[in-house]
Scaffold this motif. Structure first.
Motif, PDB file in Angstrom:
ATOM      1  N   HIS A 115     -11.579 -71.889  89.191  1.00 20.43           N
ATOM      2  CA  HIS A 115     -10.457 -72.793  88.930  1.00 20.43           C
ATOM      3  C   HIS A 115     -10.786 -73.669  87.727  1.00 20.43           C
ATOM      4  O   HIS A 115     -11.956 -73.908  87.421  1.00 20.43           O
ATOM      5  CB  HIS A 115     -10.173 -73.690  90.142  1.00 20.43           C
ATOM      6  N   TYR A 116      -9.751 -74.147  87.070  1.00 22.85           N
ATOM      7  CA  TYR A 116      -9.930 -75.144  86.011  1.00 22.85           C
ATOM      8  C   TYR A 116      -8.769 -76.129  86.091  1.00 22.85           C
ATOM      9  O   TYR A 116      -7.602 -75.713  86.016  1.00 22.85           O
ATOM     10  CB  TYR A 116      -9.979 -74.495  84.626  1.00 22.85           C
ATOM     11  N   GLN A 117      -9.101 -77.390  86.304  1.00 24.34           N
ATOM     12  CA  GLN A 117      -8.101 -78.447  86.458  1.00 24.34           C
ATOM     13  C   GLN A 117      -7.069 -78.083  87.525  1.00 24.34           C
ATOM     14  O   GLN A 117      -5.871 -78.279  87.354  1.00 24.34           O
ATOM     15  CB  GLN A 117      -7.412 -78.735  85.121  1.00 24.34           C
ATOM     16  N   GLY A 118      -7.560 -77.534  88.644  1.00 25.61           N
ATOM     17  CA  GLY A 118      -6.707 -77.215  89.771  1.00 25.61           C
ATOM     18  C   GLY A 118      -5.947 -75.910  89.669  1.00 25.61           C
ATOM     19  O   GLY A 118      -5.192 -75.567  90.580  1.00 25.61           O
ATOM     20  N   LYS A 119      -6.139 -75.154  88.591  1.00 25.48           N
ATOM     21  CA  LYS A 119      -5.406 -73.897  88.412  1.00 25.48           C
ATOM     22  C   LYS A 119      -6.338 -72.711  88.613  1.00 25.48           C
ATOM     23  O   LYS A 119      -7.469 -72.709  88.135  1.00 25.48           O
ATOM     24  CB  LYS A 119      -4.791 -73.829  87.008  1.00 25.48           C
ATOM     25  N   ASN A 127      -8.220 -60.009  88.614  1.00 25.39           N
ATOM     26  CA  ASN A 127      -7.387 -59.941  87.416  1.00 25.39           C
ATOM     27  C   ASN A 127      -7.222 -61.330  86.827  1.00 25.39           C
ATOM     28  O   ASN A 127      -7.071 -62.316  87.566  1.00 25.39           O
ATOM     29  CB  ASN A 127      -5.998 -59.376  87.742  1.00 25.39           C
ATOM     30  N   LEU A 128      -7.231 -61.413  85.505  1.00 23.45           N
ATOM     31  CA  LEU A 128      -6.971 -62.686  84.839  1.00 23.45           C
ATOM     32  C   LEU A 128      -5.546 -63.147  85.126  1.00 23.45           C
ATOM     33  O   LEU A 128      -4.616 -62.339  85.144  1.00 23.45           O
ATOM     34  CB  LEU A 128      -7.168 -62.545  83.328  1.00 23.45           C
ATOM     35  N   ILE A 129      -5.371 -64.443  85.340  1.00 18.59           N
ATOM     36  CA  ILE A 129      -4.054 -65.034  85.565  1.00 18.59           C
ATOM     37  C   ILE A 129      -3.629 -65.766  84.303  1.00 18.59           C
ATOM     38  O   ILE A 129      -4.381 -66.574  83.755  1.00 18.59           O
ATOM     39  CB  ILE A 129      -4.078 -66.013  86.752  1.00 18.59           C
ATOM     40  N   SER A 130      -2.443 -65.463  83.822  1.00 17.97           N
ATOM     41  CA  SER A 130      -1.908 -66.132  82.641  1.00 17.97           C
ATOM     42  C   SER A 130      -0.393 -66.229  82.782  1.00 17.97           C
ATOM     43  O   SER A 130       0.190 -65.731  83.751  1.00 17.97           O
ATOM     44  CB  SER A 130      -2.281 -65.368  81.365  1.00 17.97           C
ATOM     45  N   ALA A 136      -1.629 -61.362  91.331  1.00 19.44           N
ATOM     46  CA  ALA A 136      -1.146 -60.265  92.173  1.00 19.44           C
ATOM     47  C   ALA A 136      -0.567 -60.814  93.479  1.00 19.44           C
ATOM     48  O   ALA A 136      -1.033 -61.825  94.011  1.00 19.44           O
ATOM     49  CB  ALA A 136      -2.287 -59.298  92.468  1.00 19.44           C
ATOM     50  N   LEU A 137       0.459 -60.139  93.980  1.00 16.12           N
ATOM     51  CA  LEU A 137       1.076 -60.541  95.248  1.00 16.12           C
ATOM     52  C   LEU A 137       0.185 -60.148  96.427  1.00 16.12           C
ATOM     53  O   LEU A 137      -0.676 -59.260  96.316  1.00 16.12           O
ATOM     54  CB  LEU A 137       2.447 -59.870  95.392  1.00 16.12           C
ATOM     55  N   HIS A 138       0.417 -60.793  97.551  1.00 17.93           N
ATOM     56  CA  HIS A 138      -0.226 -60.403  98.805  1.00 17.93           C
ATOM     57  C   HIS A 138       0.755 -59.528  99.589  1.00 17.93           C
ATOM     58  O   HIS A 138       1.949 -59.841  99.699  1.00 17.93           O
ATOM     59  CB  HIS A 138      -0.592 -61.632  99.630  1.00 17.93           C
ATOM     60  N   PHE A 139       0.243 -58.421 100.132  1.00 17.34           N
ATOM     61  CA  PHE A 139       1.047 -57.490 100.927  1.00 17.34           C
ATOM     62  C   PHE A 139       0.625 -57.622 102.394  1.00 17.34           C
ATOM     63  O   PHE A 139      -0.570 -57.704 102.698  1.00 17.34           O
ATOM     64  CB  PHE A 139       0.824 -56.049 100.452  1.00 17.34           C
ATOM     65  N   PHE A 140       1.609 -57.601 103.299  1.00 29.84           N
ATOM     66  CA  PHE A 140       1.272 -57.802 104.707  1.00 29.84           C
ATOM     67  C   PHE A 140       2.378 -57.269 105.612  1.00 29.84           C
ATOM     68  O   PHE A 140       3.494 -56.985 105.170  1.00 29.84           O
ATOM     69  CB  PHE A 140       1.045 -59.297 104.994  1.00 29.84           C
ATOM     70  N   LYS A 141       2.012 -57.165 106.899  1.00 26.66           N
ATOM     71  CA  LYS A 141       2.961 -56.773 107.953  1.00 26.66           C
ATOM     72  C   LYS A 141       2.854 -57.784 109.084  1.00 26.66           C
ATOM     73  O   LYS A 141       1.862 -58.517 109.190  1.00 26.66           O
ATOM     74  CB  LYS A 141       2.633 -55.373 108.482  1.00 26.66           C
ATOM     75  N   PHE A 142       3.892 -57.827 109.929  1.00 29.36           N
ATOM     76  CA  PHE A 142       3.825 -58.641 111.135  1.00 29.36           C
ATOM     77  C   PHE A 142       3.086 -57.843 112.213  1.00 29.36           C
ATOM     78  O   PHE A 142       3.429 -56.690 112.493  1.00 29.36           O
ATOM     79  CB  PHE A 142       5.223 -59.004 111.631  1.00 29.36           C
ATOM     80  N   LYS A 269     -15.058 -51.348  85.225  1.00 30.57           N
ATOM     81  CA  LYS A 269     -14.520 -51.077  83.885  1.00 30.57           C
ATOM     82  C   LYS A 269     -13.433 -52.087  83.531  1.00 30.57           C
ATOM     83  O   LYS A 269     -13.380 -52.591  82.396  1.00 30.57           O
ATOM     84  CB  LYS A 269     -13.961 -49.648  83.836  1.00 30.57           C
ATOM     85  N   LYS A 270     -12.563 -52.396  84.485  1.00 32.89           N
ATOM     86  CA  LYS A 270     -11.500 -53.383  84.251  1.00 32.89           C
ATOM     87  C   LYS A 270     -12.096 -54.745  83.924  1.00 32.89           C
ATOM     88  O   LYS A 270     -11.629 -55.445  83.003  1.00 32.89           O
ATOM     89  CB  LYS A 270     -10.611 -53.472  85.481  1.00 32.89           C
ATOM     90  N   VAL A 271     -13.116 -55.157  84.669  1.00 34.40           N
ATOM     91  CA  VAL A 271     -13.751 -56.450  84.436  1.00 34.40           C
ATOM     92  C   VAL A 271     -14.390 -56.494  83.050  1.00 34.40           C
ATOM     93  O   VAL A 271     -14.300 -57.504  82.337  1.00 34.40           O
ATOM     94  CB  VAL A 271     -14.794 -56.727  85.538  1.00 34.40           C
ATOM     95  N   THR A 272     -15.011 -55.386  82.637  1.00 32.43           N
ATOM     96  CA  THR A 272     -15.626 -55.335  81.306  1.00 32.43           C
ATOM     97  C   THR A 272     -14.583 -55.502  80.211  1.00 32.43           C
ATOM     98  O   THR A 272     -14.802 -56.227  79.228  1.00 32.43           O
ATOM     99  CB  THR A 272     -16.366 -53.996  81.123  1.00 32.43           C
ATOM    100  N   VAL A 273     -13.446 -54.853  80.373  1.00 34.65           N
ATOM    101  CA  VAL A 273     -12.361 -54.990  79.385  1.00 34.65           C
ATOM    102  C   VAL A 273     -11.884 -56.439  79.315  1.00 34.65           C
ATOM    103  O   VAL A 273     -11.648 -56.981  78.224  1.00 34.65           O
ATOM    104  CB  VAL A 273     -11.198 -54.044  79.743  1.00 34.65           C
ATOM    105  N   GLN A 274     -11.762 -57.073  80.471  1.00 34.88           N
ATOM    106  CA  GLN A 274     -11.309 -58.462  80.489  1.00 34.88           C
ATOM    107  C   GLN A 274     -12.326 -59.390  79.840  1.00 34.88           C
ATOM    108  O   GLN A 274     -11.966 -60.358  79.161  1.00 34.88           O
ATOM    109  CB  GLN A 274     -11.017 -58.902  81.928  1.00 34.88           C
ATOM    110  N   ILE A 275     -13.611 -59.101  80.030  1.00 34.31           N
ATOM    111  CA  ILE A 275     -14.657 -59.903  79.382  1.00 34.31           C
ATOM    112  C   ILE A 275     -14.540 -59.798  77.866  1.00 34.31           C
ATOM    113  O   ILE A 275     -14.610 -60.802  77.141  1.00 34.31           O
ATOM    114  CB  ILE A 275     -16.053 -59.450  79.858  1.00 34.31           C
TER     115      ILE A 275
END
Length: 337
Positions: A115-119, A127-130, A136-142, A269-275
């Protein structure tokens, strides 16, 4: 720049002091309050540059925080890769220890929540958030409740949340898709939606904030078909994990280990690309910050001030003397003739 800010604050205090000690005349028309002096253009430009530089510094700090987390994730994924390789291709005597270490790697990955300044900076899929890429959404069932199962009688279901009470009227003899069309607009008021890509079951989705608020369950009561009547019951939510989520990875069977290893390699691999992307954007932010600090100064105002600061500005000395003597150009010319 700091001195300029201090001067502005000093002027503001002085104007407030003068206003507070001002006594209105007893007679005559009421006097209007003195107008505040406008802030000079060059000072406004300085404030603007200062604000932009501060924002860019915050962006750089946020990128440093998330870069550190991604580097940690990459290192842990590398260790997990090594442990899974050991489980698949080594003797059975070392498999138990490797699985234990793999579980520890999974736990460490799940705990990465920068987090940075509460975000939030990373979602639960690493995944990076921007602004252009939300979390990403959360998926669920009852759990043990299927609101979209067809029934031969109408049923009214009531849902209770912290701030709202929702009512669902589920008609008889409707198929799953028709019931989804009835349910989704009602649940949208509390931030829930339905994943239309799930064909066999009804899977709900929610953003992270909604999920954190509702993950403890939702109070529901029905009329004896999909839900029992009487007192509301707390219906738990069962999250459905994506292959990118470390909580979904299975370490129990050999075939599943192979699938998990493939998922780990993809995430690594995804994390490396984001770095690499973060490092590139970090360099751009540094360049931009330097450009802002070295941006053009108020040249016209500085040149005007420079004229008055010359050792012998004769023209400006004459102008000053004329002002002090309350004389104009014609009067001075008459004296010189």
């Amino acid at each position: 720049m700091i001195k300029g800010i201090g001067e502005s604050l000093s002027q503001l205090r002085q104007s407030q002091t003068v206003t507070s000690h001002y006594v209105a005349p007893i007679s005559g028309a009421p006097r209007s309050a003195p107008k505040a002096r406008p802030i000079p253009k060059h000072r406004l430009e300085a404030y603007g540059r200062w604000a932009k530089v501060t924002q860019e510094q915050h962006n750089i700090s946020a990128s440093q925080v998330v870069l550190q987390s991604l580097n940690s994730a990459k290192s842990i994924l590398g260790q997990l890769n090594k442990q899974l390789q050991t489980c698949l291709f080594s003797k059975s005597s070392v498999v138990g220890d490797a699985l234990h270490k793999a579980e520890e790697c999974r736990r460490q990955l799940i705990e990465i929540k920068p987090h940075y300044q509460g975000k939030r900076l990373l979602d639960h899929h690493l995944n990076l958030i921007s602004a252009s890429q939300p979390a990403a959404l959360h998926f669920f069932k009852f759990r043990r409740v299927d609101l979209t199962s067809p029934k031969n009688r109408d049923e009214r279901i009531t849902l209770f949340t912290e701030k709202q009470t929702l009512h669902l009227l589920l008609p008889a003899n409707k198929n799953r898709l028709e019931l989804q069309d009835i349910i989704e607009p009602v649940l949208a008021s509390i931030g829930m939606s339905i994943d239309r890509l799930s064909t066999n079951d009804t899977v709900f989705t929610a953003p992270h904030e909604t999920w954190m608020r509702l993950s403890g369950g939702i109070l529901m009561v029905g009329e004896g078909q999909r839900l029992p009547a009487g007192e509301p019951r707390n219906i738990q939510l069962e999250e459905k994990f994506s292959w990118q989520d470390p909580r979904e990875w299975n370490f129990s069977e050999v075939e599943k280990l192979k699938m998990t290893l493939a998922k780990v390699l993809k995430v690594e691999k995804k994390v490396t690309v984001q770095i690499d992307d973060i490092k590139a954007s970090h360099r751009l932010l540094l360049v931009k910050a330097k450009q802002l600090t070295a941006s053009s100064q108020p040249k016209i105002e500085l040149q005007h001030l420079h004229k008055f600061m010359q050792p012998h500005p004769f023209a400006y000395q004459v102008t000053s003397l004329m002002a002090q003597g309350n004389t104009n150009r014609e009067q001075v010319s008459a004296l010189l003739i």
